[in-house]
Design a protein around this motif. Structure first.
Motif, PDB file in Angstrom:
ATOM      1  N   GLY A  19     -15.799   8.182  -7.841  1.00 41.34           N
ATOM      2  CA  GLY A  19     -15.722   9.427  -7.090  1.00 41.34           C
ATOM      3  C   GLY A  19     -17.049   9.932  -6.569  1.00 41.34           C
ATOM      4  O   GLY A  19     -17.102  10.660  -5.588  1.00 41.34           O
ATOM      5  N   GLY A  20     -18.150   9.564  -7.253  1.00 43.51           N
ATOM      6  CA  GLY A  20     -19.432   9.995  -6.731  1.00 43.51           C
ATOM      7  C   GLY A  20     -20.454  10.387  -7.767  1.00 43.51           C
ATOM      8  O   GLY A  20     -21.265  11.275  -7.525  1.00 43.51           O
ATOM      9  N   THR A  21     -20.468   9.719  -8.938  1.00 45.58           N
ATOM     10  CA  THR A  21     -21.521   9.990  -9.915  1.00 45.58           C
ATOM     11  C   THR A  21     -22.257   8.736 -10.372  1.00 45.58           C
ATOM     12  O   THR A  21     -23.437   8.810 -10.703  1.00 45.58           O
ATOM     13  N   LEU A  22     -21.597   7.585 -10.405  1.00 45.72           N
ATOM     14  CA  LEU A  22     -22.228   6.381 -10.958  1.00 45.72           C
ATOM     15  C   LEU A  22     -22.425   5.263  -9.942  1.00 45.72           C
ATOM     16  O   LEU A  22     -23.095   4.276 -10.254  1.00 45.72           O
ATOM     17  N   ILE A  23     -21.838   5.384  -8.765  1.00 49.70           N
ATOM     18  CA  ILE A  23     -21.891   4.313  -7.778  1.00 49.70           C
ATOM     19  C   ILE A  23     -22.647   4.786  -6.546  1.00 49.70           C
ATOM     20  O   ILE A  23     -22.315   5.814  -5.957  1.00 49.70           O
ATOM     21  N   ALA A  24     -23.650   4.024  -6.132  1.00 57.96           N
ATOM     22  CA  ALA A  24     -24.526   4.454  -5.027  1.00 57.96           C
ATOM     23  C   ALA A  24     -23.796   4.484  -3.693  1.00 57.96           C
ATOM     24  O   ALA A  24     -24.160   5.256  -2.806  1.00 57.96           O
ATOM     25  N   TRP A  25     -22.771   3.635  -3.539  1.00 54.86           N
ATOM     26  CA  TRP A  25     -22.086   3.547  -2.243  1.00 54.86           C
ATOM     27  C   TRP A  25     -20.842   4.418  -2.193  1.00 54.86           C
ATOM     28  O   TRP A  25     -19.952   4.206  -1.381  1.00 54.86           O
ATOM     29  N   SER A  26     -20.746   5.399  -3.081  1.00 53.60           N
ATOM     30  CA  SER A  26     -19.635   6.353  -3.076  1.00 53.60           C
ATOM     31  C   SER A  26     -20.066   7.612  -2.330  1.00 53.60           C
ATOM     32  O   SER A  26     -21.061   7.621  -1.600  1.00 53.60           O
ATOM     33  N   SER A  27     -19.372   8.714  -2.560  1.00 52.30           N
ATOM     34  CA  SER A  27     -19.741   9.995  -1.944  1.00 52.30           C
ATOM     35  C   SER A  27     -21.087  10.505  -2.429  1.00 52.30           C
ATOM     36  O   SER A  27     -21.615  11.473  -1.873  1.00 52.30           O
ATOM     37  N   LEU A  28     -21.644   9.866  -3.460  1.00 54.34           N
ATOM     38  CA  LEU A  28     -22.987  10.234  -3.910  1.00 54.34           C
ATOM     39  C   LEU A  28     -24.005  10.050  -2.785  1.00 54.34           C
ATOM     40  O   LEU A  28     -25.049  10.706  -2.775  1.00 54.34           O
ATOM     41  N   VAL A  29     -23.702   9.150  -1.854  1.00 57.02           N
ATOM     42  CA  VAL A  29     -24.574   8.962  -0.689  1.00 57.02           C
ATOM     43  C   VAL A  29     -24.728  10.264   0.079  1.00 57.02           C
ATOM     44  O   VAL A  29     -25.829  10.637   0.508  1.00 57.02           O
ATOM     45  N   ALA A  30     -23.606  10.964   0.268  1.00 57.74           N
ATOM     46  CA  ALA A  30     -23.662  12.226   1.013  1.00 57.74           C
ATOM     47  C   ALA A  30     -24.481  13.267   0.258  1.00 57.74           C
ATOM     48  O   ALA A  30     -25.285  13.990   0.854  1.00 57.74           O
ATOM     49  N   ILE A  31     -24.294  13.357  -1.063  1.00 59.04           N
ATOM     50  CA  ILE A  31     -25.052  14.324  -1.862  1.00 59.04           C
ATOM     51  C   ILE A  31     -26.547  14.028  -1.767  1.00 59.04           C
ATOM     52  O   ILE A  31     -27.374  14.927  -1.567  1.00 59.04           O
ATOM     53  N   ALA A  32     -26.904  12.746  -1.922  1.00 63.82           N
ATOM     54  CA  ALA A  32     -28.321  12.363  -1.824  1.00 63.82           C
ATOM     55  C   ALA A  32     -28.879  12.673  -0.442  1.00 63.82           C
ATOM     56  O   ALA A  32     -30.032  13.100  -0.307  1.00 63.82           O
ATOM     57  N   GLY A  33     -28.054  12.464   0.580  1.00 67.33           N
ATOM     58  CA  GLY A  33     -28.514  12.761   1.936  1.00 67.33           C
ATOM     59  C   GLY A  33     -28.781  14.239   2.135  1.00 67.33           C
ATOM     60  O   GLY A  33     -29.805  14.625   2.719  1.00 67.33           O
TER      61      GLY A  33
END
Length: 513
Positions: free
Chosen positions: A466-480
């Motif tokens: 969902g976006g906490t452990l995988i770099a190619w998930s929605s975590l990309v948007a948060i980092a951006g």
């Protein structure tokens, strides 16, 4: 106990299909095509009819759509409501007052998490992340919170805690319960997932705070200026392109534009609302959270044994969707007037369905394949008569019963691990049909409640993909939005999230044996 289940070719083909889909997820590729091919081959092995096998490709997705359409409808109506609130800038007004509370980095960290959780619970993290990142993240950074810490708070609260329970909209528990079978209640899965998500999120948020506490600095406007002068990480686009689902693209599509770093910028944004609409803008910023708080009360209070009638079946989702539709119409009426409201409301609903199918449409063929393995739904896909539909996964597990450890802890951690593996593709929800079906088959076999296993598998799949452990998930948007390298976020989140998942899984076993 000796098994007398006859394992045939269809069972082995189904097992091969499951393994192929999991392997595809591990390699971060989209699993829609493997799911369709596996559905065709399983039906061919069961019916020996190429015509039935070809028809099953359609039937599987159709059955999945029929079972899950209420979920799509709720997503569409909630998205339509958010779009109508945006036209009044009520979405900005809902979170704007919390900027004043961010006096220092420590308060800003927990305030970011609390507001992200609340908005994500009602509107999903996809639109919540850009809203929080544009309005609250700049204020948190000016208060002394490092950008990495802000990204961690947003990811844990939104992509992790709120999305893994999905208590209000009910997408995740709905998929898990449908895959587990008719005996498993979506409400029960949602209740248990809510508890587990709060345990996981509380532990992860606390450990993350202690890991970055020493980096929090005194409040300074210079910190915000320095952060705004950062260039976005050049590697984000490359990492984003490796994912199999476009959640990060959807999150960016709901962005507010440039971060509203200063109070002057925020005031300028709110002044874009016409004078005649300002009172309605303020009114809906208050009315919307109050209305959904009332809905939550109707969902929760009866379960506390206070004498109120409990909502049955899909009544909770219907309440959420109905409230969203009513508020959307009223907000559009306030923004556009009586005549134009008729057309604009229809446009909001259409846009809501577009978003729902972009975000969740690919789940249908995946769920369709796993529904072939569940006795409750296999009949409609295979055109098997009543009492003749196979329960392929359940029968496979019964056939392998002697090799399954008679240990609830090991089984629960096994389902958690399967969920985490299915989350590797970066979607979070694509693995829920598998974890739900596995929970429905394993639960009765090992004597562990199926709803509990559904919730555990849901934690693994959503927290990972969902976006906490995988770099190619929605975590990309948060980092951006935070202007940090996404791999730094992954490294910082790894230990706190894994610790939270381990503790919540142990709690699940001992709370609901």
């Amino acid at each position: 106990m000796e098994s007398h289940i006859a394992i045939g070719a269809a069972h082995w083909v189904y097992l091969a299909g499951v393994l192929a889909i999991v392997l595809t997820m591990v390699f971060r590729a989209n699993v829609v095509v493997p799911s369709i091919i596996a559905t065709f081959l399983v039906t061919l092995a069961w019916t020996h009819s190429p015509v039935s096998a070809l028809a099953s490709i359609f039937n599987a997705s159709f059955v999945a759509a029929r079972e899950l359409f209420n979920i799509f409808l709720v997503i569409a109506l909630m998205t339509a409501l958010l779009n109508s609130l945006k036209s009044l800038r009520s979405d900005v007004r809902m979170v704007e007052p919390f900027r004043a509370v961010m006096k220092n980095g420590h308060a800003a960290y927990f305030m970011l998490a609390a507001i992200t959780y609340a908005i994500s619970l009602f509107f999903w993290p996809t639109p919540a992340i850009p809203l929080v990142s544009a309005i609250l993240l700049p204020a948190a950074i000016a208060a002394g919170l490092p950008p990495l810490a802000g990204a961690m708070a947003i990811a844990i609260a939104g992509q992790g805690t709120a999305l893994s329970s999905d208590y209000v909209i009910g997408v995740a528990p709905g998929i898990s319960a449908k895959a587990a079978g008719a005996a498993v209640s979506a409400a029960m899965v949602a209740d248990r997932a809510l508890v587990l998500s709060l345990i996981t999120g509380g532990i992860a948020l606390t450990l993350a705070y202690f890991s970055i506490r020493a980096q929090i600095r005194p409040a300074s406007a210079g910190l915000l200026e320095h952060w705004q002068g950062r260039a976005p990480d050049a590697g984000l686009a490359r990492v984003e392109a490796t994912g199999s689902f476009d959640k990060s693209e959807l999150a960016r599509g709901t962005a507010q534009g440039e971060p509203l770093g200063t109070d002057a910028n925020l005031a300028r944004s709110l002044s874009m609302v016409e004078l005649r609409r300002i009172r309605w803008s303020k009114a809906f910023a208050v009315l919307t959270p109050l209305a959904f708080a009332a809905v939550i009360a109707l969902m929760v209070v009866p379960r506390l044994g206070l004498g109120m009638a409990e909502l049955k079946g899909g009544e909770a989702a219907a309440m959420v969707g109905g409230m969203a539709a009513l508020l959307m119409i009223l907000a559009t009426l306030a923004a556009e007037g009586p005549r134009k409201m008729l057309d604009v409301s229809a446009e909001h609903i259409t846009d809501g369905f577009v978003f729902a199918f972009k975000a969740m449409g690919s789940v249908l063929p995946i769920a369709g394949f796993f529904f072939v393995g569940a006795g409750d739904t296999a009949g409609a896909i295979l055109h098997a008569g009543p009492g003749h539909a196979p329960s392929l996964l359940f029968e496979l597990i019964q056939g392998a019963e002697r090799w399954i450890p008679d240990n609830h802890v090991l089984v629960a951690f096994g389902v958690l691990l399967v969920g985490m593996i299915t989350g590797i593709d970066g979607s979070g929800f694509a693995g829920l049909p598998l974890t739900g079906t596995l929970a429905g088959a394993l639960g009765p076999t090992v004597g562990l409640d199926a709803a509990t296993l559904c919730a555990v598998g849901q934690m693994g799949a959503v927290w990972t993909g969902g976006g906490t452990l995988i770099a190619w998930s929605s975590l990309v948007a948060i980092a951006g939005f935070a202007r940090i390298p996404v791999l730094d976020a992954v490294r910082a989140l790894l230990a706190p999230v894994l610790a939270g998942l381990a503790v919540s899984t142990m709690c699940a076993v001992f709370l609901w044996r």
